[in-house]
Design an enzyme around this catalytic site. Structure first.
Site, PDB file in Angstrom:
ATOM      1  N   HIS A  63       1.660  -6.316 -10.975  1.00 35.49           N
ATOM      2  CA  HIS A  63       1.881  -5.602 -12.490  1.00 35.49           C
ATOM      3  C   HIS A  63       2.051  -6.175 -13.431  1.00 35.49           C
ATOM      4  O   HIS A  63       3.165  -7.026 -13.570  1.00 35.49           O
ATOM      5  CB  HIS A  63       2.012  -3.459 -12.188  1.00 35.49           C
TER       6      HIS A  63
HETATM    7  P1  TYD Z   1       6.178   0.055  -7.066  1.00 34.28           P
HETATM    8  O1  TYD Z   1       7.679  -0.581  -8.374  1.00 34.28           O
HETATM    9  O2  TYD Z   1       4.946   0.305  -7.141  1.00 34.28           O
HETATM   10  O3  TYD Z   1       6.178  -1.550  -5.777  1.00 34.28           O
HETATM   11  P2  TYD Z   1       5.423  -2.325  -6.180  1.00 34.28           P
HETATM   12  O4  TYD Z   1       4.473  -2.938  -7.457  1.00 34.28           O
HETATM   13  O5  TYD Z   1       5.467  -3.257  -5.087  1.00 34.28           O
HETATM   14  O6  TYD Z   1       4.093  -2.012  -5.563  1.00 34.28           O
HETATM   15  O7  TYD Z   1       6.641   1.353  -6.481  1.00 34.28           O
HETATM   16  C1  TYD Z   1       6.651   1.658  -5.366  1.00 34.28           C
HETATM   17  C2  TYD Z   1       6.638   3.097  -5.360  1.00 34.28           C
HETATM   18  O8  TYD Z   1       7.964   3.367  -5.460  1.00 34.28           O
HETATM   19  C3  TYD Z   1       6.501   4.007  -6.339  1.00 34.28           C
HETATM   20  O9  TYD Z   1       4.979   4.294  -6.216  1.00 34.28           O
HETATM   21  C4  TYD Z   1       7.523   4.571  -7.333  1.00 34.28           C
HETATM   22  C5  TYD Z   1       9.152   4.363  -6.044  1.00 34.28           C
HETATM   23  N1  TYD Z   1       9.785   3.693  -6.905  1.00 34.28           N
HETATM   24  C6  TYD Z   1      10.382   4.872  -7.767  1.00 34.28           C
HETATM   25  O10 TYD Z   1      10.543   6.399  -7.341  1.00 34.28           O
HETATM   26  N2  TYD Z   1      11.366   4.345  -7.654  1.00 34.28           N
HETATM   27  C7  TYD Z   1      11.389   2.734  -8.631  1.00 34.28           C
HETATM   28  O11 TYD Z   1      12.705   2.456  -9.129  1.00 34.28           O
HETATM   29  C8  TYD Z   1      10.775   1.492  -7.806  1.00 34.28           C
HETATM   30  C9  TYD Z   1      11.513   0.345  -8.764  1.00 34.28           C
HETATM   31  C10 TYD Z   1       9.750   2.375  -7.431  1.00 34.28           C
END
Ligand code: TYD
Length: 148
Positions: A63
């Site tokens: 992303h």
């Molecule tokens: P995400 O950043 O979407 O991970 P990736 O892009 O690697 O798949 O994060 C996964 C989930 O974790 C997201 O749906 C919400 C949660 N999250 C939080 O609640 N706080 C945070 O600081 C982060 C980074 C993620």
């Protein structure tokens, strides 16, 4: 000290991502590295998160962020960060706990090729905000085309 990119004068590219070398104290008892926000990080740190226990072959973080800049550190083990600005791509291999990859906002990035026991430690400029994410690559490239 790195400066944050002014989006009105400059369209962010993968070449704006850069490796920051943190201080190292080599010691036979074990090495030490530290970060001071004002000296080593080009933004005020609002949040820290880390990714660990990544199964072989898994990919994370495909992303871009509209506003947020980050610094990504391989605190343990190694992984690749694939950067893409809709025009150029760059892959940065992170495998040192004293290197941080500065990733400006509006850069598409994905983490992959995690080694066993890798820990991706991320310093983030803002608290978690889902609306700051661009999760569709097509939407990202369209936004970048509008900037160019
Ligand atoms: P995400 O950043 O979407 O991970 P990736 O892009 O690697 O798949 O994060 C996964 C989930 O974790 C997201 O749906 C919400 C949660 N999250 C939080 O609640 N706080 C945070 O600081 C982060 C980074 C993620």
């Amino acid at each position: 000290m790195l400066k944050k990119i002014n989006k009105q004068q400059h369209v962010t590219s993968v070449y704006d991502a850069s490796l920051i070398r943190f201080p190292r104290f080599l010691d036979p008892r074990g090495n030490l590295t530290f970060i001071e926000q004002e000296r080593h990080i080009p933004f005020k740190i609002a949040r820290v998160y880390w990714i660990y226990d990544v199964p072989g072959g898994a990919r994370r973080g495909a992303h871009a962020f509209r506003e947020q800049c980050e610094v990504i550190i391989a605190l343990s083990g190694s992984f690749d960060v694939m950067l893409d600005d809709g025009s150029a791509q760059k892959i940065v291999h992170l495998n040192r706990p004293y290197h941080g990859l500065y990733v400006p906002n509006m850069i598409w990035r994905r983490m992959q090729n995690f080694s066993t026991n890798a820990v991706a430690y991320v310093l983030a400029e803002h608290p978690y905000k889902e609306t700051d994410y661009i999760r569709e690559y097509r939407e990202y490239t369209e936004l970048m085309q509008g900037e160019r």
